[in-house]
Design a protein around this motif. Structure first.
Motif, mmCIF file in Angstrom:
data_model
loop_
_atom_site.group_PDB
_atom_site.id
_atom_site.type_symbol
_atom_site.label_atom_id
_atom_site.label_comp_id
_atom_site.label_asym_id
_atom_site.label_seq_id
_atom_site.Cartn_x
_atom_site.Cartn_y
_atom_site.Cartn_z
ATOM 1 N N LYS A 1 0.963 -1.311 -0.010
ATOM 2 C CA LYS A 1 -0.118 -0.261 0.060
ATOM 3 C C LYS A 1 0.986 1.306 -0.044
ATOM 4 N N SER B 1 -3.483 -7.097 -6.347
ATOM 5 C CA SER B 1 -4.605 -6.286 -5.888
ATOM 6 C C SER B 1 -5.010 -7.149 -4.433
ATOM 7 N N LYS B 2 -5.886 -6.174 -3.792
ATOM 8 C CA LYS B 2 -6.696 -6.672 -2.628
ATOM 9 C C LYS B 2 -8.064 -6.932 -2.803
ATOM 10 N N THR B 3 -8.487 -7.027 -3.867
ATOM 11 C CA THR B 3 -10.028 -6.878 -4.217
ATOM 12 C C THR B 3 -10.104 -8.666 -4.488
ATOM 13 N N PRO B 4 -10.757 -9.298 -3.937
ATOM 14 C CA PRO B 4 -11.071 -10.732 -4.063
ATOM 15 C C PRO B 4 -11.917 -10.811 -5.177
ATOM 16 N N GLU B 5 -12.166 -12.220 -5.875
ATOM 17 C CA GLU B 5 -12.966 -12.649 -6.656
ATOM 18 C C GLU B 5 -14.502 -12.786 -5.981
ATOM 19 N N SER B 6 -15.516 -12.464 -6.691
ATOM 20 C CA SER B 6 -16.714 -12.792 -6.042
ATOM 21 C C SER B 6 -16.958 -13.734 -5.098
ATOM 22 N N TYR C 1 -12.621 -14.643 -0.016
ATOM 23 C CA TYR C 1 -12.052 -13.831 1.116
ATOM 24 C C TYR C 1 -10.561 -13.901 1.126
#
Length: 699
Positions: A516, A589-594, A597
């Motif tokens: 970050k 990325s810190k965004t996971p798949e749908s 977690y």
């Protein structure tokens, strides 16, 4: 011209009241310089930044300093400084007390979770001890184990016996103390009244008495005049009405005092008035240090080896005395236990008699009377009793001229076992003292070796040597320390063969922070293809530089990959190779798949990965001496060429802290200046570069 090197008891009494004015200040950070100088950085809503300095070596002082007089922050904080930060960061300063009339100050810090006391001993060899609210020592700069007192981690802090205080004595107590002397007036004031030489001379001058008058010849008028001078001296100090002075002689500072001294005026010293004594003391010690650094070079810059040797020899003598005392004490306790068993029936009769009487409600004074009457009638058990302590519920008996305290409720066996356990505890203290004396002897030999080396190299030009690129640091008697803490040292780190910085996380929080805050678009991201590995960033540019495209050599990338796999779970699992992948920062990325977690410290990698298959683990830890001095560690190809000496590691049997201690001993053996190794490469610092899990040396 004798210049003040340590604050006096009078100084501390005057200073305590001023230091209490800082009550309520909040601690920001603690620093340790060398092994005898602590700095506490605090802040206050009204006053702003507050710097409390405590130095217990040479000189000995404690005061608040203006920011301009505060030394720059030292390098990586040692364990003592980190312990202090953990205990008092965010704590409120709640005041300070002088212990009696001694040169001991106790600072109190309060935080919601704990109370911390910092005791500064500004006498003898000096020491700083950190205590909890129960006065148990958390840590201290120097361990002290004497028959009279102990200052050691885990032990109750032992203040020395309190000295006579002339600041609160009556005339009768003053006169009685003077009468105990067999010397003259000035020496009696200095030693019996604990005023020291300067203030003893000052009292005689103010009282108008001849200082060399023998005590036997001193009159009541002399005593009354001296006590009157004492009252005039102590009243403004106790009431906080100081009138401080800084004294100089030929442009050099001589002393700083809470009140004007006629003794210094008579010497012809120049005086400068200060509003607060704290300001005078701060200015004095700042000037003292600055003048020492700018004094004319006499050409003899030989370190004061003799003072160091004398100091360690004195400590060894004290430690030997403590060891002998512990052994005597343990032997006495063991003999007492054996006497209880050797007189089992008699001791059992005493315990049973007392226990039965107490169960029937017989008062202790009647029990004592019963034993006295029994002794008169010639009853052996009664005759053995020499005392009864109602408050403690114990009986003291005399066996073979040894007095033993008995708890009648415990019986013979438990009383004896208690004494055996006490003997065991004391012998444990003896073992601790023996370990301490071995450390001191090692320090003494270090100094003697440095002295021998210095004398052997006396004709060398040290300045020229420092500039020489071929300098042999391993054989030098005294290696100069050049250390400046870098921002990235909070992480795992190394510099590649091409001088690119590589940083890795030590835990999940650092992994998050690296991605970050510290990863720029032109950097490279590495990670072992294994769970539990550090985020590894190969920096293309420094954090304060704009991101730009940089051609990073393949050698640096492979070293970064080896770093990533070596500090991962691959090493911890005892494996010697593993896969590592490299990606661009925008793939992280810190965004996971749908529906998925991501745990703390984890990331999602999208897109193609560049793999380094079967990357060999490998770490070298070494000590670097040019252009700065520090421990370094990482891939051997990057570390070994720049380290003065290094050791290669591979997965093995020794835990992280054990291998660090082994490396520390190895480096001490390789460097002639072992004190340099202690300063730069402690086992704690070495451990920071050792991979998690077991390791062993590559021979």
């Amino acid at each position: 011209m004798d210049r003040k090197r340590a604050m006096t008891s009078v100084d501390l009494a005057a200073l305590v009241g001023e230091l209490r004015d800082y009550t309520g200040a909040v601690v920001d950070k603690a620093y340790l310089y060398g092994d005898d100088f602590v700095r506490l950085k605090m802040r206050d809503y009204d006053r702003g930044r507050i710097e409390l300095l405590i130095e217990v070596g040479d000189p000995k002082r404690a005061h608040v300093a203006v920011p301009e007089h505060v030394p720059d922050a030292p390098g990586r904080p040692p364990n003592f400084a980190m312990m202090l930060r953990n205990r008092i960061a965010g704590a409120n300063f709640e005041g300070v007390e002088q212990y009696g009339f001694d040169r001991i100050l106790t600072f109190r810090f309060e935080r919601e979770d704990q109370t911390t006391l910092i005791v500064a001993e500004l006498f003898g060899d000096g020491n700083i001890a950190v205590l909890n609210e129960d006065h148990e020592v958390i840590d201290c700069l120097d361990t002290v184990r004497l028959s009279a007192r102990t200052v050691a981690p885990g032990a109750q802090y032992g203040y020395p016996d309190e000295r006579f205080s002339p600041l609160d004595c009556s005339y009768a107590a003053f006169a009685a103390k003077m009468d105990e002397s067999d010397s003259d007036l000035v020496r009696t004031l200095a030693t019996q009244l604990n005023f020291g030489g300067l203030y003893a001379e000052e009292l005689c001058r103010r009282a108008g008495v001849e200082k060399t008058t023998d005590i036997d010849e001193a009159t009541d008028d002399d005593y009354e005049a001296l006590f009157g001078a004492l009252e005039r001296l102590r009243e403004p100090i106790l009431e906080g009405r100081t009138d401080p002075r800084l004294y100089e002689d030929d442009g050099q500072v001589v002393d700083a005092t809470p009140l004007p001294l006629e003794e210094h005026t008579a010497e012809g010293y120049d005086a400068t008035a200060f509003e607060h004594f704290n300001g005078a003391i701060d200015a004095y010690f700042h000037r003292l240090q600055a003048e020492a650094e700018t004094e004319t070079d006499t050409g003899d810059d030989k370190p004061d080896f003799e003072s160091e040797i004398a100091k360690f020899e004195r400590i060894i003598e004290q430690q030997q005395g403590a060891i002998e005392e512990y052994e005597k004490q343990a032997e006495v306790e063991q003999q007492k236990a054996e006497l209880l068993y050797g007189n089992y029936d008699l001791v059992d009769e005493i315990c049973s008699t007392v226990q039965s009487a107490r169960e029937e409600g017989v008062p202790w004074d009647e029990i004592e009377t019963t034993f006295e009457e029994g002794a008169e009638r010639g009853i052996d058990a009664a005759a053995a009793v020499v005392g009864v302590d109602a408050a403690e519920g114990t009986v003291t008996i005399d066996l073979d001229d040894k007095e033993i305290d008995l708890d009648p409720t415990m019986g013979v066996e438990k009383n004896a076992d208690r004494l055996y356990q006490e003997a065991k505890r004391v012998r444990g203290k003896k073992e601790g003292a023996q370990a301490a004396i071995e450390d001191t002897r090692e320090d003494l030999e270090d100094v003697k070796e440095r002295r021998r080396q210095w004398e052997a190299d006396d004709d060398e030009d040290d300045d020229a040597d420092e500039e020489s690129p071929d300098r042999d640091y391993l054989s030098m008697a005294s290696v100069p320390v050049r250390y400046d803490e870098k921002w990235y040292e909070q992480f795992r780190w190394f510099r590649t063969s091409d001088d690119f910085l590589v940083i890795g996380g030590r835990d999940a929080d650092q992994n998050e922070a690296l991605v970050k805050k510290y990863m720029d678009p032109s950097d490279r991201f590495f990670h072992a293809q294994a769970h539990g590995g550090p985020v590894t960033i190969l920096k293309a540019t420094a954090p304060d530089e704009p991101a730009r495209e940089v051609d990073i050599p393949d050698t640096s990338k492979r070293e970064a990959a080896q770093f990533a796999v070596s500090y991962s779970s691959v090493w911890k699992d005892g494996k010697f190779e593993g896969d590592v992948y490299e990606v661009d920062p925008d793939q992280v990325s810190k965004t996971p798949e749908s529906g998925e977690y991501i745990e703390k410290g984890g990331f999602v990698i999208r897109g193609d990965r560049n793999y380094y298959r079967d990357m060999q683990v490998g770490v070298a830890v070494g000590i670097k001496c040019e252009p700065d001095t520090r421990v370094i560690g990482g891939p051997p190809s990057a570390i070994e060429p720049v380290a003065e000496t290094s050791v290669r590691l591979q997965p093995g049997q020794f835990a992280q802290n054990d291998i660090a201690k082994r490396l520390y001993r190895t480096f001490r053996e390789r460097f002639n200046d072992t004190s340099f190794v202690r300063k730069i490469a402690s086992a704690d610092r070495i451990q920071e570069f050792c991979p998690p899990g077991g390791s062993e040396r590559v021979e």
